[in-house]
Design an enzyme around this catalytic site. Structure first.
Site: not given
Ligand SMILES: Cc1cc2nc3c(=O)[nH]c(=O)nc-3n(C[C@H](O)[C@H](O)[C@H](O)COP(=O)(O)OP(=O)(O)OC[C@H]3O[C@@H](n4cnc5c(N)ncnc54)[C@H](O)[C@@H]3O)c2cc1C
Ligand code: SF4
Ligand code: SF4
Ligand code: FES
Lengths: 651, 350
Positions: A251, A271
């Site tokens: 990740h 994000r």
């Protein structure tokens, strides 16, 4: 050693794992009328699935009606760099919406759109907003819903028989250490109650593995202690095969500082909702890392990227939303180039981009978690993030429609993170939760059907049970043996440093040597204390699983001489179309050593490959395959998808 | 860069046990669970403790830290003084299995006794339509991570084994409330059921459960009180017995089923309409500056009732403490009672 005192149970289907995949499988097996057992290492409802945040991908088209299974299929294949088992990706894309809608009938409460449908959010790698979600606790909603559905089935059984456990029973805090066979057929599973240390034998003709992943073999990981690769190892020992074990997802944005939150993930929706990545010089560096294959879809200026959040139809998306392996690699490069923070990460900032109320509304548990755990206020300051071992794409090689394990064993099924193939070399965010539901259901259904097809119940042999007992007790007989925690740390160091996110031949060979040494030491591991809830003993037993799975990963990583998705070789930095034709498959040979084999990747059906544009395919396929593609007649790319937007519309 | 700190951890099993002393290294930014892991890795490999996520999401690591029910992974070491001794004990309301691990099957039994979601008949999957404002109320309760800290804290069962059979506890009151407020749930008797079968009447709204909830679910204000409110005027409720303190007389009037003694409050209409002051009214308590609420019911030095060691001040004085946890409740969680033992299976223990 006597086996007479071992608690025995008889079931039709035994499901190992109580995460999303296991629970969904158990529901299906019970609905098919089978007596079903669910086994879990932790308490009921605590499996790893609770940690999933972002959402579950399903092309319901609630937010953008252009979305459908074909677009989802295409995104999944792209994300996996065309190494996915296409049939699994197809089934997944087709069936995910039904599986999500079904959850609502079990009582799930997803966030809603204005017209009252299930809301869907943007996520890296998905062309349209596609993730059904509940704030940032989607995994919790999923597991609680399935847990409550199981309780409701138990209530039905109670009303009928006076016994909640009549048809479906949960064995929580119980670890399975061995699968027992009758010839090539599964006959049962052997394990121990963590609470008491007493052994338990479950006799059943069908076993479904839903044990999740392997991340505990790594130093920085988002995974809990449960993720020791038990299911992978059980399958190997029973004669099944593992596929794609070199592909691990790191990740991109796990917390690296402060230590109390190290390894905890910052959900990707940070994000999606406007968070940006900067290096220690303050530069928004992702623009430098857009790979050629993605240039068309991603913005190349900050201005265009910023406009996308409000007007996605007329602007290209910000590069922060690239698939997560690209983001992870970019961060790694920045840190290696000396532009990282002291703790070895980069900065992820939402605080300067959204008002504080928006952040607390959109990311409530994120906000809450960082405030409470680390005294970091994400509405005021950026977060320090870096790559973290997160998900294993590889797993049990299965027959796509039935989820039956390949190899020599019969009666073994696998679903969820423990199975391999579906995600190819890289998983898109949100595709796991839907994968659990789609293939969990299929596993339950087909395991039930398999038990019907048998004329005779396979039998467990006493000698197998005896040797399982001996293996399980061995560490306790060696109180002076090596400390399991030290061994685990050493293993984590080998895997983290030598088989981590960026790999090299020399390091991988070194890793394999060290794993051999560790094997000898693990054979001498000891545990002190009794059998009641003894974590040292439990870890000692898990170690051999971690080791064997790590060996598969290291071997396959050494073999695959290219970079693709979750596998990056510094010495072979390019993707190689020849390697796209090859799956690496692990099995155990007679002496218990890992044996690696190359097998061809199945060829996509014509109508599926036509969903892609020739120009895109030419980046992945060999020339021979492109010639075959050209010979197929009919429209390709978006033109092959009813209702899709034409390319001229998108800029 | 770590400093040595003093820890006291309860160790033992259902037969009894002791507080043990440890000196452990503590580094900046660590939480209590990190320290337990360090103990396991360096001094006591067999120290039993549940955990999964280390992120406050799974609700496994519930324990009592200096007498306060808390999640080990969400308790920062920096919240203690530099030289403070940290005492860690198992949840007190549930029988001890080993060290910090308790038998929480009580909760799973109560979960089974709570009626499940009843899907609306005739609405096909995919056709469910609900507005965000309507689902939000129930969503608050679905945040629950089943840490059972509220169940552990509630004084109705905390020292009252005898109440366990009749009382589901706050976790299952919010479950009932969640379904009651679910826009499409087909059952209409959730409130009555909570009252008559889940023992909600035993709850006297002390709000201790709300105070300890790591998810900050307003258990009492948003679930229990709304669930009680309409039930109260319909059926007998021990709470009504307290009614003279809590309710205005006009709320009690005109209810034939009401068996509460008559009360003088409001008789003169002086107090009519005025919020009552000697006890908490149905409205929410004051939220302090730190965002938490005061617990007003019993003012004890520690949260939610006395410590497992009788009346103690923490940190405990050194020396032996003999903690006798309640005997495990066999028959409540009956392993293998469904005739699953094979012919050769006398499961005779150890
Ligand atoms: C922090 C985090 C965030 C994530 N976010 C997302 C997201 O937003 N969207 C998404 O799609 N995916 C996400 N994922 C991935 C996804 O959560 C997992 O891949 C998925 O939950 C795996 O589910 P599962 O059913 O396969 O296994 P799990 O839920 O992990 O369950 C495994 C079960 O197997 C049991 N088990 C294991 N070994 C044994 C044994 N030997 N004996 C008995 N039982 C055993 C365990 O006790 C457990 O019950 C995330 C993962 C993490 C860690
Ligand atoms: S308000 Fe008090 S009595 Fe009621 S459930 Fe909560 S802790 Fe128990
Ligand atoms: S309501 Fe809060 S305290 Fe109670 S179990 Fe749920 S999360 Fe824990
Ligand atoms: S370990 Fe999951 S809540 Fe603490």
């Amino acid at each position: 050693m006597t086996t007479a005192r071992i608690e025995r149970h008889h079931y039709d289907v035994v499901v190992i794992g109580a995460g999303g995949a296991g629970l969904r499988a158990a529901i299906e097996a019970r609905l098919a009328g089978k007596r079903t057992a669910i086994i879990s290492k932790s308490l009921f409802g605590k499996a790893h699935t609770v940690m999933a945040e972002g959402g579950a991908a399903a092309a319901m088209g609630n937010v953008n009606s252009r979305d459908n299974w074909m677009v989802h299929f295409r995104d999944t294949m792209r994300g996996g760099k065309f190494l996915n088992n296409f049939r699994m990706a197809e089934l997944h894309a087709k069936e995910a919406p039904e599986r999500i809608w079904e959850l609502e009938t079990y009582g799930a409460l997803f966030d809603r759109t204005k017209d009252g449908k299930i809301s869907q959010r943007n996520f890296g790698g998905h062309e349209y907003p596609r993730l059904a979600h509940v704030g940032d606790r989607t995994g919790l909603e999923l597991i609680r819903t399935l847990q409550q559905k199981i309780v409701s089935l138990q209530q039905e059984d109670f009303a009928e028989t006076g016994n909640y456990d009549a048809r479906i029973r949960v064995f929580s805090e119980t670890t399975i250490t061995e699968l027992l066979l009758d010839g090539n057929r599964v006959a049962g599973a052997f394990g121990y109650y963590r609470e008491s240390g007493e052994f338990i034998l479950l006799e059943a003709p069908a076993v479904i593995l839903a044990t999740g992943g392997v991340g505990r073999s790594y130093k920085v990981t988002s995974n809990s202690w449960e993720y020791t690769g038990d299911g992978h190892a059980l399958a190997l020992r029973a004669g099944a095969t593992l596929i794609n074990m070199e592909f691990l997802q790191f990740h991109p944005t796990g917390m690296v500082w402060p230590p109390s939150v190290k390894g905890i993930l910052v959900t990707e929706s940070v994000r999606g909702d406007g968070g940006v990545l900067r290096n220690s010089e303050g530069k928004r560096f992702m623009f430098d890392y857009v790979p050629d294959v993605f240039r068309k879809q991603y913005a190349d200026t900050e201005e265009e990227a910023d406009r996308w959040y409000n007007d996605p139809d007329n602007n290209r998306r910000p590069p922060e939303l690239l698939p997560r392996d690209e983001v992870a690699r970019a961060i790694n490069s920045e840190v290696k180039a000396g532009r990282g923070t002291k703790a070895g990460g980069v900065l992820l900032d939402v605080s300067t981009r959204m008002p504080a109320e928006t952040i607390t509304k959109r990311l409530p548990s994120m906000y809450h978690q960082f405030k409470e755990l680390a005294d970091v206020d994400i509405t005021k300051e950026p977060m320090e993030v870096g790559p973290t071992c997160h998900y294993v794409m590889g797993g049990v090689e299965v027959e796509p429609d039935s989820t039956a394990a390949m190899g020599t064993v019969e009666g073994l099924f696998a679903a969820g993170e423990v199975s391999g193939g579906m995600h190819g070399s890289n998983r898109l965010g949100g595709n796991s939760l839907s994968d659990l539901l789609v293939f969990g259901k299929r596993a339950g259904e087909h395991a039930a059907a398999y038990t019907d097809s048998l004329t005779k119940r396979p039998k467990v042999t006493t000698s197998d049970v005896e040797s399982a007992v001996l293996t399980a007790l061995a560490p306790l007989e060696r109180p002076g043996g090596e400390n399991p925690y030290t061994l685990q740390q050493d293993l984590q160091a080998v895997m983290g440093d030598l088989v981590g996110i960026i790999r090299r031949e020399g390091e991988l060979t070194d890793a394999l040597k060290r794993l051999q040494q560790l094997k000898l030491r693990v054979a001498q591991v000891g545990a002190i204390g009794g059998r009641r809830y003894n974590p040292g003993w439990h870890l000692a037993l898990d170690l051999r699983n971690m080791l064997i799975v790590s060996e598969c990963t290291a071997k396959a990583a050494l073999e695959r001489e290219e970079s693709r998705g979750g596998h990056t070789r510094e010495d072979f930095p390019q993707m190689n179309p020849q390697w796209r034709l090859i799956n690496l498959v692990c099995s155990l040979d007679g002496s218990g050593d890992v044996h690696l084999e190359r097998k061809p990747v199945p060829r996509m059906r014509d109508e599926l490959i036509q969903l892609f544009e020739r120009s895109e395919l030419s980046k992945y396929l060999t020339e021979g395959e492109i010639t075959q593609f050209d010979a197929i007649e009919g429209p390709t790319g978006d033109a092959a998808i009813p209702g899709a937007k034409s390319k001229t519309e998108a800029k | 860069m770590g400093t040595k700190r003093h820890f006291r951890v309860w160790r033992g099993d259902s037969a009894g046990g002791d507080i043990e002393d440890f000196d452990v290294e503590v580094n900046e930014g660590e939480v209590v669970l990190d320290i337990i892991h360090r103990l396991q890795a360096t001094q006591t490999p067999d120290l039993a403790c549940r955990w999964n996520c280390k992120a406050g999401k799974c609700g496994s690591c519930s324990m009592e830290i200096n007498g306060k029910p808390r999640l080990g992974c969400m308790t920062r070491m920096s919240t203690f003084e530099e030289d403070e001794t940290v005492t860690i004990t198992p949840l007190r309301t549930f029988p001890v299995i080993r060290d910090l691990v308790t038998d929480v099957s009580f909760n799973y039994d109560k979960a089974r006794e709570t009626p499940a979601f009843a899907p609306p008949p005739g609405v096909a999957p995919g056709d469910y339509r609900m507005q965000q404002v309507d689902v939000e109320r129930s969503q608050e309760f679905r945040k629950c991570i089943e840490c059972f800290l509220c169940q552990n804290t509630c004084h109705v069962v905390r020292d009252h084994e005898e109440n366990k059979a009749a009382f589901s506890g706050p976790r299952y009151f919010i479950r009932a409330a969640e379904l009651d407020m679910h826009p499409l749930d087909d059952r209409t008797d959730r409130k009555e059921y909570a009252q008559s079968h889940q023992g909600m009447g035993l709850c006297n709204i002390t709000k201790c459960c709300t105070e300890v909830c790591p998810e900050h679910i307003k258990i009492t204000d948003n679930a229990i009180i709304p669930m009680k409110e309409r039930v109260v005027d319909r059926r007998y409720d021990p709470l009504v017995w307290l009614g003279r303190k809590i309710f205005r007389r006009d709320q009690l009037d005109g209810d034939g089923e009401n068996m509460a003694p008559s009360s003088s409050v409001g008789v003169t209409d002086v107090a009519k309409g005025a919020p009552f002051t000697t006890n908490r009214g149905p409205e929410g308590p004051e939220v302090r500056e730190d965002g938490r609420m005061d617990v007003t019911e019993v003012t004890l030095p520690t949260q939610g009732g006395p410590s497992p060691f009788g009346d103690q001040q923490f940190p405990l004085p050194s020396g032996r403490v003999a903690y006798q946890p309640p005997a495990p409740q066999y028959g409540v969680h009956d392993d293998g009672q469904d005739g699953d033992h094979g012919t050769d299976g006398h499961h005779q223990g150890h």
